[in-house]
Design an enzyme around this catalytic site. Structure first.
Site, PDB file in Angstrom:
ATOM      1  N   THR A 114       0.847  -1.198   0.000  1.00 40.09           N
ATOM      2  CA  THR A 114       0.000   0.000   0.000  1.00 40.09           C
ATOM      3  C   THR A 114       0.882   1.248   0.000  1.00 40.09           C
ATOM      4  O   THR A 114       2.083   1.166  -0.273  1.00 40.09           O
ATOM      5  CB  THR A 114      -0.978  -0.036   1.206  1.00 40.09           C
ATOM      6  OG1 THR A 114      -1.953   1.002   1.048  1.00 40.09           O
ATOM      7  CG2 THR A 114      -0.271   0.149   2.543  1.00 40.09           C
ATOM      8  N   ASN A 115       0.313   2.406   0.276  1.00 33.39           N
ATOM      9  CA  ASN A 115       1.097   3.647   0.343  1.00 33.39           C
ATOM     10  C   ASN A 115       0.543   4.538   1.446  1.00 33.39           C
ATOM     11  O   ASN A 115      -0.415   4.174   2.119  1.00 33.39           O
ATOM     12  CB  ASN A 115       1.080   4.353  -1.027  1.00 33.39           C
ATOM     13  CG  ASN A 115      -0.331   4.692  -1.465  1.00 33.39           C
ATOM     14  OD1 ASN A 115      -1.022   5.454  -0.810  1.00 33.39           O
ATOM     15  ND2 ASN A 115      -0.768   4.093  -2.565  1.00 33.39           N
ATOM     16  N   ALA A 116       1.137   5.720   1.607  1.00 33.78           N
ATOM     17  CA  ALA A 116       0.860   6.551   2.787  1.00 33.78           C
ATOM     18  C   ALA A 116      -0.328   7.498   2.621  1.00 33.78           C
ATOM     19  O   ALA A 116      -0.538   8.380   3.448  1.00 33.78           O
ATOM     20  CB  ALA A 116       2.107   7.366   3.129  1.00 33.78           C
ATOM     21  N   SER A 117      -1.144   7.305   1.578  1.00 28.45           N
ATOM     22  CA  SER A 117      -2.290   8.213   1.407  1.00 28.45           C
ATOM     23  C   SER A 117      -3.277   8.068   2.566  1.00 28.45           C
ATOM     24  O   SER A 117      -3.667   6.956   2.921  1.00 28.45           O
ATOM     25  CB  SER A 117      -2.997   7.891   0.079  1.00 28.45           C
ATOM     26  OG  SER A 117      -4.216   8.587   0.023  1.00 28.45           O
ATOM     27  N   ALA A 157      -4.637   7.448  -4.388  1.00 25.37           N
ATOM     28  CA  ALA A 157      -3.268   7.037  -4.723  1.00 25.37           C
ATOM     29  C   ALA A 157      -3.333   5.546  -5.060  1.00 25.37           C
ATOM     30  O   ALA A 157      -3.156   4.685  -4.201  1.00 25.37           O
ATOM     31  CB  ALA A 157      -2.342   7.297  -3.542  1.00 25.37           C
TER      32      ALA A 157
END
Ligand code: C5P
Length: 214
Positions: A25-28, A92
């Protein structure tokens, strides 16, 4: 308000599972997308919010569609796309997903292993290629360098009406923050620089500028 519009907003990250307990995943945080959804409701529009996993409360009046993966997000965006006046792709979306999903938890028996990834579909690019003349499609570009150059390249390659450039290189603005610094670009060039300012304030300015072009 002159016209009640149908506005679809994507928000948050996507999660791409590799086994039952792990994902990429990512930091959004989803804060910008949710701020836009709240602002659009306040302005009296009909909002469909397609959201990856975040810890935020969606606006009561929005049609809320929670998803986990990029493929699920694509399915939902495609399902609702035709009846939208404005689509704002704030999510994102993960560019890649694991090629294989392990039904069982992956064990740490090997000293190293290689994870094979495959490209996810570019949802924004796909809807831009299918859009009607009177639909407005807005992309977001979270960049850490060559800000304007990368944003212009995205605007032209994806063929969207607007790109909202996000500077995510500095602490305190951008990802997982309450503030943002943005630049609005359209096919004519740079339209407006805004911030650093609260995402809530930016959301209502963005909407009013973009809706004026509807
Ligand atoms: O990841 P990228 O920088 O290309 O993202 C720019 C825009 O494209 C964002 O609006 C994002 O929501 C959208 N996007 C998408 N599908 C992808 C990747 C990005 O819709 N697979």
């Amino acid at each position: 308000m002159s016209k009640k519009l149908n506005i679809l907003i994507t928000a948050g990250p996507t999660q791409e599972p590799l086994d039952p307990v792990r994902y990429l995943t990512n930091a959004s945080s989803g804060k910008m997308g949710y701020a836009l959804a709240h602002a659009a409701i306040t302005l009296g529009h009909r909002v469909t919010l397609v959201s990856g996993p975040v810890s935020l409360k969606p606006p009561n009046k929005a049609k809320f569609i929670p998803v986990q993966t990029a493929l699920q997000m694509r399915t939902q965006v495609m399902r609702h796309f035709a009846k939208q006046d404005v689509v704002m792709m704030v999510a994102a979306v993960a560019d890649y997903r694991p090629k294989h999903f392990s039904k069982q938890k992956i064990k740490k028996t090997r000293s190293s292993f290689t994870l094979k990834l495959v490209r996810n579909p570019d949802i924004l690019k796909e809807i831009c290629s299918k859009k009607r003349k009177n639909q407005i499609i807005v992309g977001f570009a979270a960049e850490t360098e060559k800000f304007l150059q990368n944003a212009k390249q995205k605007l032209h390659s994806k063929k969207c009406d607007w790109i909202i450039l996000n500077d995510v290189s500095q602490k305190g603005i951008g990802f997982n923050s309450d503030k943002n610094k943005i630049t609005l670009l359209n096919q004519k060039g740079v339209f407006l620089h805004l911030g650093p300012s609260a995402k809530k304030n930016l959301a209502s300015i963005i909407l009013q500028k973009i809706i004026r072009s509807c």
